[in-house]
Design a protein around this motif. Structure first.
Motif, PDB file in Angstrom:
ATOM      1  N   GLU A 137      71.303  29.882  15.712  1.00 38.61           N
ATOM      2  CA  GLU A 137      71.902  28.538  15.760  1.00 38.61           C
ATOM      3  C   GLU A 137      73.425  28.594  15.718  1.00 38.61           C
ATOM      4  O   GLU A 137      74.105  27.840  16.440  1.00 38.61           O
ATOM      5  CB  GLU A 137      71.325  27.653  14.644  1.00 38.61           C
ATOM      6  CG  GLU A 137      71.667  26.166  14.782  1.00 38.61           C
ATOM      7  CD  GLU A 137      71.599  25.615  16.211  1.00 38.61           C
ATOM      8  OE1 GLU A 137      72.565  24.925  16.610  1.00 38.61           O
ATOM      9  OE2 GLU A 137      70.615  25.884  16.950  1.00 38.61           O
ATOM     10  N   ARG A 152      74.557  29.563  19.150  1.00 43.87           N
ATOM     11  CA  ARG A 152      74.408  28.451  20.103  1.00 43.87           C
ATOM     12  C   ARG A 152      75.520  27.429  19.922  1.00 43.87           C
ATOM     13  O   ARG A 152      76.018  26.862  20.887  1.00 43.87           O
ATOM     14  CB  ARG A 152      73.035  27.781  19.933  1.00 43.87           C
ATOM     15  CG  ARG A 152      71.922  28.692  20.421  1.00 43.87           C
ATOM     16  CD  ARG A 152      70.560  28.031  20.339  1.00 43.87           C
ATOM     17  NE  ARG A 152      69.542  28.998  20.698  1.00 43.87           N
ATOM     18  CZ  ARG A 152      68.238  28.785  20.612  1.00 43.87           C
ATOM     19  NH1 ARG A 152      67.790  27.616  20.168  1.00 43.87           N
ATOM     20  NH2 ARG A 152      67.368  29.720  20.955  1.00 43.87           N
ATOM     21  N   GLU A 153      75.920  27.214  18.660  1.00 39.37           N
ATOM     22  CA  GLU A 153      77.012  26.285  18.391  1.00 39.37           C
ATOM     23  C   GLU A 153      78.318  26.824  19.002  1.00 39.37           C
ATOM     24  O   GLU A 153      79.132  26.057  19.531  1.00 39.37           O
ATOM     25  CB  GLU A 153      77.147  26.049  16.883  1.00 39.37           C
ATOM     26  CG  GLU A 153      78.271  25.121  16.467  1.00 39.37           C
ATOM     27  CD  GLU A 153      78.334  23.795  17.244  1.00 39.37           C
ATOM     28  OE1 GLU A 153      77.293  23.309  17.722  1.00 39.37           O
ATOM     29  OE2 GLU A 153      79.470  23.266  17.384  1.00 39.37           O
TER      30      GLU A 153
END
Lengths: 339, 339
Positions: free
Chosen positions: A264, A267-268
């Motif tokens: 995550e 992805r950020e």
């Protein structure tokens, strides 16, 4: 990971190149270049200036070479291949001009983009001029089947560009969606180029389809290798021109893979840099690091090799000849650039 | 100042219209509209959206009508006229889309410009898509001579647009230079439309040339009347849509005439407003006043009538028929709009 190159078809250990092809098509390529220079002339002096900026900017002329090579391989004896080679290069150049406007690019092929020198308006219109002249030239040989192929390609390419624009900056783009874009936007013109050479020679449908498949898959491999090169290629070395796609927020296959395989936080990172365009000095390095971590470049190259293999197999129905060998070597050349 | 309209060719006093023409071509025009709708379809939904915004925005379909009418007049029995009518409308729509980007227009035909709704990028690419499909359609009937005409028109139109861009905001533009621009940018497609209808029917060269001359001169007259209408037409009445060209800094024939005939103060007015774009609330009124003072609109209309007369004479070699009368009436219609 290596590419299987039949030894009988080219010398061992010599890196693949386009020299054998260039040798075979030299007279035709010279005539094509002359026709290109002649047809981009206009009393409106802006036109040859802008066209010349791009056309003489050291493009490899890969697309016209495919027309000339497949026509040569099929023993075509007419003159039509010159018009189609020049016409397809004009179509390609028109696309580049319109692309620069759409992407708001500052640079193209290591030179300042035409739109920075002459403005968006001129680039749109010179692109239209080249497209008009492309068709004008390609009508001249009087071969309707070839005109169907190139006019279809013009429509498909624009469709691919619009798909890309709609998916722009969307990190959730799937591999399939991305492949759909590059088939249209890049590979379709390679396919058309290879196909018309065979068509001009009046060969059977199966030969046309084989050449088309060769061009299509070569084009896909070519684009994927370009995508990998933009992040430093197989060595993921940082150097000049590395990260251009990244800085423009382009979603390419390496990004699609790295995003999907990332956690995550990662992805950020991709959302911040590519979707929101918030890029700082160390981000290109971080991006390359993430590519390495997730083997995104290796697997992009792996995919390119897969399509390259399809291109090679498509050629198998043609009898052995120096032309065929040279065309097979082009596949290896397009892929080996990355190492 | 009046237009000589042979009484035997239309009812006295009834204003000229396109109704007789519409009546003759109705079935073909319906098929053309269906083909247009069908071919602007794409899975990429932006494409039909943008195309529909322009194509259904109430354009008069004048160019496709010329294809259908000249084909009908020459007794053409095939289906090719539908493809060329739709293809030429696609070419025209592509030009409008690219024009809006080049002119940075906010409005088009009284509607918000496509570029304001979808962005410049999309307009450039949807224009390219329509141009590609235009050629794809026009290849289908398999008539090479017609393809030569339309591909040449595509190149010439782009050249005209670039000439206009280079002369933009130059109040010293000569009438000749301006006429050179509108011949290419507007009249060439009218000429191509009228010519292909005759070509499809396989008529002699002299008939093709006559139809081409009709279309070319009609196109010039059409554009000059448009230019006059933008300053209120023959009555120079201020109304809505008056002054759009003025506010965009467009140099049109009324401006060319008013500038040349004006004194130094007046020339400075045109330079301030059109070259430097410094426009205040009362300037449109002042501009219209100067047009009136120098008979710039009257003489623009006079020029339009001159080209209209050439268009009418070009048609004379065709035998009398309802088709011919309807085409002659189109000339009057294009000019009488101004009164």
């Amino acid at each position: 990971m290596g590419i299987v190159v039949p030894l009988e078809e080219r010398e061992k250990q010599k890196p693949a190149g386009i020299e054998s092809l260039l040798e075979l098509i030299r007279p035709d390529l010279e005539r094509t270049n002359q026709l290109i220079l002649q047809r981009m002339g206009s009393d409106v002096t802006t036109i040859p200036e802008v066209a010349n900026h791009l056309i003489s900017a050291g493009g490899k002329r890969l697309r016209p070479m495919l027309v000339l090579a497949t026509a040569g391989m099929c023993g075509y004896k007419g003159d039509g291949q010159i018009k189609f080679a020049a016409g397809i290069e004009f179509m390609h150049t028109a696309t580049l001009l319109h692309d620069d406007v759409v992407d708001e690019s500052d640079m193209r092929r290591g030179k300042i983009a035409a739109r920075m020198l002459w403005g968006n308006e001129t680039c749109v219109l010179v692109g239209d001029f080249l497209l008009g002249h492309a068709f004008k030239m390609m009508v001249e040989p009087g071969v309707l089947s070839c005109l169907t192929v190139v006019s279809n390609a013009a429509a498909v390419i624009a469709e691919g560009e619009i798909m890309q624009l709609n998916a722009a900056k969307d990190t959730q783009t799937t591999e399939d969606a991305y492949m759909g874009v590059i088939r249209r936007k890049t590979a379709e013109l390679f396919a058309a180029a290879a196909e018309v050479g065979v068509m001009l020679a009046g060969r059977p449908k199966a030969d046309e389809a084989a050449a088309r498949s060769y061009g299509m898959n070569l084009g896909i491999a070519f684009q994927l290798i370009d995508d990998a090169l933009d992040y430093g290629g197989s060595s993921a070395k940082l150097g000049k021109n590395v990260g251009d796609d990244f800085r423009e927020g382009k979603i390419t296959l390496p990004v699609v893979l790295a995003f999907r395989r990332g956690n995550e936080n990662e992805r950020e990172f991709w959302r911040r840099t590519l979707e929101r365009g918030e890029i700082n000095d160390t981000d290109v390095e971080t991006a390359c690091g993430l590519m390495k971590k997730h083997k995104a470049l290796d697997d992009t190259i792996e995919r390119a090799i897969h399509y390259g293999a399809i291109a090679r197999d498509a050629m198998e129905i043609f009898p052995s000849s120096p032309w065929k060998s040279a065309l097979l070597e082009v596949v290896d050349f397009c892929i080996e650039r990355v190492y």
